[in-house]
Motif scaffolding. Structure first.
Motif, PDB file in Angstrom:
ATOM      1  N   ALA A   1      21.572  37.403  36.173  1.00 20.28           N
ATOM      2  CA  ALA A   1      22.087  36.372  37.376  1.00 20.28           C
ATOM      3  C   ALA A   1      22.629  36.982  38.085  1.00 20.28           C
ATOM      4  O   ALA A   1      23.384  38.105  37.997  1.00 20.28           O
ATOM      5  CB  ALA A   1      22.629  35.121  36.881  1.00 20.28           C
ATOM      6  N   ASP A   2      23.023  36.844  39.443  1.00 19.55           N
ATOM      7  CA  ASP A   2      23.869  37.218  40.450  1.00 19.55           C
ATOM      8  C   ASP A   2      25.427  36.975  40.286  1.00 19.55           C
ATOM      9  O   ASP A   2      25.709  35.866  39.719  1.00 19.55           O
ATOM     10  CB  ASP A   2      23.486  36.735  41.835  1.00 19.55           C
ATOM     11  N   ILE A   3      26.169  37.923  40.637  1.00 21.21           N
ATOM     12  CA  ILE A   3      27.564  37.610  40.752  1.00 21.21           C
ATOM     13  C   ILE A   3      27.887  38.044  42.111  1.00 21.21           C
ATOM     14  O   ILE A   3      27.353  38.817  42.749  1.00 21.21           O
ATOM     15  CB  ILE A   3      28.546  38.507  39.651  1.00 21.21           C
ATOM     16  N   THR A   4      29.144  37.311  42.307  1.00 17.00           N
ATOM     17  CA  THR A   4      29.612  37.905  43.872  1.00 17.00           C
ATOM     18  C   THR A   4      30.766  38.663  44.061  1.00 17.00           C
ATOM     19  O   THR A   4      31.468  38.429  43.105  1.00 17.00           O
ATOM     20  CB  THR A   4      30.107  36.386  44.727  1.00 17.00           C
ATOM     21  N   LEU A   5      30.719  39.529  44.871  1.00 17.41           N
ATOM     22  CA  LEU A   5      31.520  40.686  45.129  1.00 17.41           C
ATOM     23  C   LEU A   5      32.672  40.226  46.081  1.00 17.41           C
ATOM     24  O   LEU A   5      32.205  39.795  46.996  1.00 17.41           O
ATOM     25  CB  LEU A   5      30.823  42.159  45.652  1.00 17.41           C
ATOM     26  N   ARG A   6      33.837  40.224  45.659  1.00 12.51           N
ATOM     27  CA  ARG A   6      35.112  39.936  46.293  1.00 12.51           C
ATOM     28  C   ARG A   6      36.316  40.956  46.628  1.00 12.51           C
ATOM     29  O   ARG A   6      36.342  41.720  45.738  1.00 12.51           O
ATOM     30  CB  ARG A   6      35.976  38.730  45.809  1.00 12.51           C
ATOM     31  N   LEU A   7      36.455  41.254  47.954  1.00 15.17           N
ATOM     32  CA  LEU A   7      37.070  42.500  48.335  1.00 15.17           C
ATOM     33  C   LEU A   7      38.338  42.192  48.554  1.00 15.17           C
ATOM     34  O   LEU A   7      38.655  41.135  49.460  1.00 15.17           O
ATOM     35  CB  LEU A   7      36.517  43.479  49.364  1.00 15.17           C
ATOM     36  N   LEU A   8      39.440  42.646  48.128  1.00 18.39           N
ATOM     37  CA  LEU A   8      40.843  42.761  48.536  1.00 18.39           C
ATOM     38  C   LEU A   8      41.403  43.862  48.850  1.00 18.39           C
ATOM     39  O   LEU A   8      41.081  44.872  48.334  1.00 18.39           O
ATOM     40  CB  LEU A   8      41.626  42.039  47.358  1.00 18.39           C
ATOM     41  N   VAL A   9      42.562  44.053  49.501  1.00 22.16           N
ATOM     42  CA  VAL A   9      43.263  45.102  50.078  1.00 22.16           C
ATOM     43  C   VAL A   9      44.665  44.990  49.562  1.00 22.16           C
ATOM     44  O   VAL A   9      45.290  44.231  49.545  1.00 22.16           O
ATOM     45  CB  VAL A   9      42.992  45.525  51.378  1.00 22.16           C
ATOM     46  N   GLY A  10      44.942  45.948  48.722  1.00 21.72           N
ATOM     47  CA  GLY A  10      46.298  46.096  48.086  1.00 21.72           C
ATOM     48  C   GLY A  10      47.031  47.328  47.747  1.00 21.72           C
ATOM     49  O   GLY A  10      46.388  48.346  48.129  1.00 21.72           O
TER      50      GLY A  10
ATOM     51  N   ASN B   1      35.723  36.994  36.973  1.00 24.68           N
ATOM     52  CA  ASN B   1      36.259  35.796  36.475  1.00 24.68           C
ATOM     53  C   ASN B   1      34.589  35.232  36.067  1.00 24.68           C
ATOM     54  O   ASN B   1      33.919  34.746  37.224  1.00 24.68           O
ATOM     55  CB  ASN B   1      36.675  34.967  37.761  1.00 24.68           C
ATOM     56  N   PRO B   2      34.355  34.843  35.020  1.00 30.30           N
ATOM     57  CA  PRO B   2      33.155  34.534  34.478  1.00 30.30           C
ATOM     58  C   PRO B   2      32.851  32.983  34.699  1.00 30.30           C
ATOM     59  O   PRO B   2      31.664  32.746  34.875  1.00 30.30           O
ATOM     60  CB  PRO B   2      33.240  34.434  32.745  1.00 30.30           C
ATOM     61  N   ASN B   3      34.033  32.247  35.175  1.00 31.96           N
ATOM     62  CA  ASN B   3      33.718  30.816  35.353  1.00 31.96           C
ATOM     63  C   ASN B   3      33.232  30.681  36.884  1.00 31.96           C
ATOM     64  O   ASN B   3      32.271  29.885  37.126  1.00 31.96           O
ATOM     65  CB  ASN B   3      35.098  30.133  35.546  1.00 31.96           C
ATOM     66  N   THR B   4      33.599  31.500  37.727  1.00 32.90           N
ATOM     67  CA  THR B   4      33.290  31.386  39.119  1.00 32.90           C
ATOM     68  C   THR B   4      32.092  32.474  39.405  1.00 32.90           C
ATOM     69  O   THR B   4      31.489  32.761  40.425  1.00 32.90           O
ATOM     70  CB  THR B   4      34.231  31.653  40.093  1.00 32.90           C
ATOM     71  N   ARG B   5      32.022  33.471  38.322  1.00 37.42           N
ATOM     72  CA  ARG B   5      31.082  34.548  38.590  1.00 37.42           C
ATOM     73  C   ARG B   5      31.433  35.236  39.714  1.00 37.42           C
ATOM     74  O   ARG B   5      30.321  35.753  40.743  1.00 37.42           O
ATOM     75  CB  ARG B   5      29.406  34.158  38.668  1.00 37.42           C
ATOM     76  N   GLU B   6      32.698  35.820  39.959  1.00 38.71           N
ATOM     77  CA  GLU B   6      33.204  36.493  41.047  1.00 38.71           C
ATOM     78  C   GLU B   6      33.910  37.762  40.446  1.00 38.71           C
ATOM     79  O   GLU B   6      34.361  37.752  39.539  1.00 38.71           O
ATOM     80  CB  GLU B   6      34.037  35.991  42.020  1.00 38.71           C
ATOM     81  N   LEU B   7      33.322  39.023  40.933  1.00 42.62           N
ATOM     82  CA  LEU B   7      33.995  40.076  40.688  1.00 42.62           C
ATOM     83  C   LEU B   7      34.891  40.624  41.764  1.00 42.62           C
ATOM     84  O   LEU B   7      34.377  41.003  43.010  1.00 42.62           O
ATOM     85  CB  LEU B   7      32.823  41.391  40.427  1.00 42.62           C
ATOM     86  N   TRP B   8      36.303  40.628  41.563  1.00 42.37           N
ATOM     87  CA  TRP B   8      37.344  40.907  42.605  1.00 42.37           C
ATOM     88  C   TRP B   8      37.690  42.416  42.418  1.00 42.37           C
ATOM     89  O   TRP B   8      38.114  42.667  41.318  1.00 42.37           O
ATOM     90  CB  TRP B   8      38.641  40.065  42.382  1.00 42.37           C
TER      91      TRP B   8
END
Length: 312
Positions: free
Chosen positions: A160-169, A177-184
């Motif tokens: 299935a698809d997961i969502t890529l989330r980008l942060l700058v730090g 996060n497997p619950n929201t299927r987001e890769l930070w």
């Protein structure tokens, strides 16, 4: 200029993303589009360096490094010149394998080149049709638009698809996060697209190594065999391999597919420990631990054509 968007309500399942360091800006535009801070020019020395005199250097002819790849041969088959890779082994018969690199022939050491060429001519219709099918499949896949590496991009993971989330730090971090299927992905300011792609690929490979080892141990116990070692491969579309000394390699890109398809490849390679061929006896062995192998084999071929181009 990138748009700054602060998260309205942090996900309670991700306490590590924002705790202890304050909220980080989320860049909806590519991180690498942010211009780096201007650097101060280096100080100019008050001393003048003496002029440098070029020293003549004797040039040496360039010599290609020795190749570890098996030799490739050419054979006139009908009106086509067929190139193939020849490997020698202890197997008792001639084997044919077709992948994105073309035709690979594995033959016993006692078999002459003339006998190998004759075997190829005997199976030329099957070989040429499979090579054509492979070329068309690869061309169709390469025609798909590549993934745009921005915040919100959709990436395939475990069927299935997961969502890529980008942060700058201030440091590189990867949190899924497997619950929201987001890769930070937290990146340093000014990070390049290539850096992001490498980070995502590394994350994929880490997940693959852990999962594949678990599935190998599980199916090896069911089959009553032991493998010598396991490693990841990056082959074009060859999903796995097993050597005569029980060394198994699995393509890390299998992590894009669902668990049943991963299990099929695991069962396939483990069965080679007992049968180093693709005879009916081999498939009967696969069926002992994975009865739905025929459906999985066809579905894996279909799903591999549907994958987006992530790492061309």
């Amino acid at each position: 200029m990138a748009t700054l968007v602060k998260p309205t309500s942090p996900d309670p399942n991700q306490p590590d993303l924002f705790s202890g360091e304050g909220q980080k800006p989320v860049y909806t535009a590519p991180v690498w589009s942010i211009p780096p801070a201007p650097k101060k020019p280096p100080p100019v020395s008050p001393y003048v360096a003496p002029p440098e005199t070029a020293v003549p250097v004797k040039t040496r002819p360039l010599v290609a490094p020795p190749s570890d790849l098996p030799p490739r041969r050419q054979l006139l088959v009908g009106e086509f010149i067929l190139e193939y890779e020849l490997r020698r082994s202890t197997r008792r018969s001639i084997g044919f394998m077709i992948d994105d690199d073309g035709l690979r022939v594995t033959a016993p050491k006692r078999i002459s080149i003339a006998e190998i060429d004759e075997a190829i001519r005997t199976k030329q219709h099957w070989i040429l049709s499979k090579l054509k099918e492979r070329r068309e499949r690869r061309a169709a896949r390469l025609q798909k638009p590549p993934v745009e590496w921005i915040d919100g991009a959709q990436l395939p993971y475990m069927g299935a698809d997961i969502t890529l989330r980008l942060l700058v730090g201030g440091r590189n971090r990867s949190i899924y996060n497997p619950n929201t299927r987001e890769l930070w992905m937290t990146l340093l300011p000014g990070a390049s697209e290539e850096t992001l792609k490498n980070r995502v690929q590394t994350w994929y490979q880490q997940q693959a190594k852990t999962l594949f080892e678990e599935r190998l141990d599980s199916y090896a116990e069911r089959l009553g065999v032991q493998y010598h070692s396991f490693g990841l491969s990056s082959a074009g579309t060859r999903w796995g391999s097993c050597t005569a000394d029980r060394k198994i390699r699995l393509n890390w890109k299998l992590i894009h597919f669902s668990l049943p398809l991963i299990d099929y490849v695991v069962a396939h390679e483990l069965s080679h420990i007992l049968e180093m061929n693709h005879s009916q006896q081999f498939w009967d062995t696969v069926g002992l631990i994975y009865p739905e192998y025929e459906e999985a084999k066809n579905l894996l071929r279909k799903r591999s054509q549907e994958l987006p181009v992530l790492f061309p």
